[in-house]
Scaffold this active site. Structure first.
Site, PDB file in Angstrom:
ATOM      1  CB  SER A 237      15.980  17.230  -4.654  1.00  0.00           C
ATOM      2  OG  SER A 237      17.365  17.417  -4.404  1.00  0.00           O
TER       3      SER A 237
ATOM      4  CG  HIS B  21      11.654  18.164  -4.846  1.00  0.00           C
ATOM      5  ND1 HIS B  21      11.369  17.804  -6.144  1.00  0.00           N
ATOM      6  CD2 HIS B  21      12.858  18.787  -4.869  1.00  0.00           C
ATOM      7  CE1 HIS B  21      12.371  18.181  -6.935  1.00  0.00           C
ATOM      8  NE2 HIS B  21      13.273  18.778  -6.183  1.00  0.00           N
TER       9      HIS B  21
ATOM     10  CE  LYS C 277      12.109  21.376  -7.753  1.00  0.00           C
ATOM     11  NZ  LYS C 277      12.596  22.779  -7.674  1.00  0.00           N
TER      12      LYS C 277
END
Length: 391
Positions: free
Chosen positions: A180, A208, A239
């Protein structure tokens, strides 16, 4: 002496080291351009990779779920908090990830905490990359398992850890799929090969990588075509999916076990039905709109190439996470503040999240950034970067 004077002392130290950051209070929803104190600001630090937070399909699904179910689930999943919409979401996630089952948690953080603290005991060992996310670190801390840390993506050290762990009941190798803070990708094929050689479990946190890597954003396991060889996949709904939550994708056995053992699952009220419905809609959009991922990568490659040609240090970035390495916490946060004055929000990331001398602003490119947006950011970064001697 006041009961919290020691907290004041620690906060004062943060200020003196240039690490104190007040929260920014935004006056508009997550988007490429947002309103802050009456000013329009280009958002370059959001995890909204695919622009899903404003997708009409997700908004419609959330509204319809509120009308059908109300605003909350009413309880934890094991009592009355498992609604039909939660079951539908888990089935869709399992199909999307190519696994037997999926289990949804309230966040990616609680997913890692719940899984790791449940499956690891004093007879086991967990082997973790040194740059793994804080949720992995905290999840490991909750266990009584033995712990080994290997240098970031250092496969020789990983093998040494595996060799030295033959006597344990089970060995679990844990890694982020995409890291990240640096935006680099784990060497998952080599990790899987080593795990198979030493009969270890592979656990990948794709927070991610979800929506970013793989076909239609299926993650790092799909990106490297390792289906059936990664035992536990963790994803986030907060996300690229555009809402909030986390999930495990793996075997039905593991799902059944976690339902009865994972404390963060057992003792937290389930996701609001509107959130579950929005996440379900988002996964379906991922399947039907691959151009979002294509646009994300087109924007990423363009922007990183321009930054590097300007002379910025972008570290090891391989993904839409693009750090600009600045240096000390004080210099990093001042650089971030100056960019904000120029109309670009790029959050400063400093110690202890990264090394004391490796402070950076972390830029995150999205599918919704236009070419005009990216060029505006590049122009402002060049202007401020020269002032700070970074280029």
């Amino acid at each position: 002496m006041g009961k919290f004077d020691h907290l004041s002392t620690e906060l004062e130290q943060l200020c003196n080291e240039g690490r104190y950051r007040p929260l920014k209070i935004w006056d508009s929803g997550s988007d490429t351009w947002m309103e802050l104190s009456g000013n329009k600001i280009l958002q370059m630090s959001s995890n909204n990779y695919l622009g899903m937070t404003n997708h009409p399909d997700l908004q419609k699904a959330a509204i319809e779920a509120i009308e059908q179910y109300g605003v909350g689930s009413g309880s934890v999943r094991s009592i009355t908090g498992t609604l039909r919409i939660h079951d539908e979401l888990e089935n869709e996630l399992a199909k999307f990830k190519g696994t037997e089952a999926a289990l949804v948690f309230q966040s990616g953080f609680t997913t890692n905490q719940g899984i790791l603290s449940s499956i690891l005991g004093p007879d086991d060992v967990v082997i973790s990359d040194e740059l793994n996310h804080a949720s992995i670190i905290d999840g490991i801390r909750l266990t009584k398992a033995h712990r080994k840390i290997y240098g970031h993506k250092n496969l020789e050290q990983l093998e040494d850890c595996l060799k030295a762990s033959a006597s344990f009941r089970s060995r679990v190798v844990v890694t982020d799929g995409v890291f990240s803070m640096d935006g680099d990708i784990a060497p998952l094929p080599e990790i899987v090969q080593l795990a198979e050689k030493y009969d270890a479990i592979v656990y990948v946190d794709d927070a991610h990588a979800s929506g970013v890597l793989g076909r239609n954003g299926k993650g790092s396991t799909d990106h490297f075509n390792l289906h059936g060889r990664v035992h536990i996949q963790v994803g986030t709904l907060s996300k690229a999916i555009g809402a909030v939550g986390g999930y495990m994708a793996g075997s039905q056995l593991l799902k059944d076990y976690l339902i009865h053992k994972a404390r963060s699952f057992l003792f937290s009220t389930s996701l609001p039905p509107s959130v579950a419905a929005a996440c379900l809609a988002s996964v379906r959009v991922l399947k039907n709109e691959p151009e979002r991922s294509e646009r994300l990568w087109s924007n990423t490659l363009y922007f990183r190439d321009k930054l590097q040609k300007l002379g910025f240090d972008t570290g090891e970035s391989e993904t839409p996470i693009i750090p600009i390495i600045v240096g000390t916490p004080e210099k990093t946060n001042k650089f971030s503040d100056r960019l904000l004055e120029e109309g670009v929000f790029a959050q400063g990331i400093v110690f202890p999240t990264v090394a004391m001398d490796k402070g950076r602003v972390r830029l995150i490119i999205t599918a919704n950034h236009t070419m005009d947006d990216l060029n505006f950011a590049l122009d402002r970064l060049q202007h401020v970067g020269k002032q700070f001697g970074l280029i």
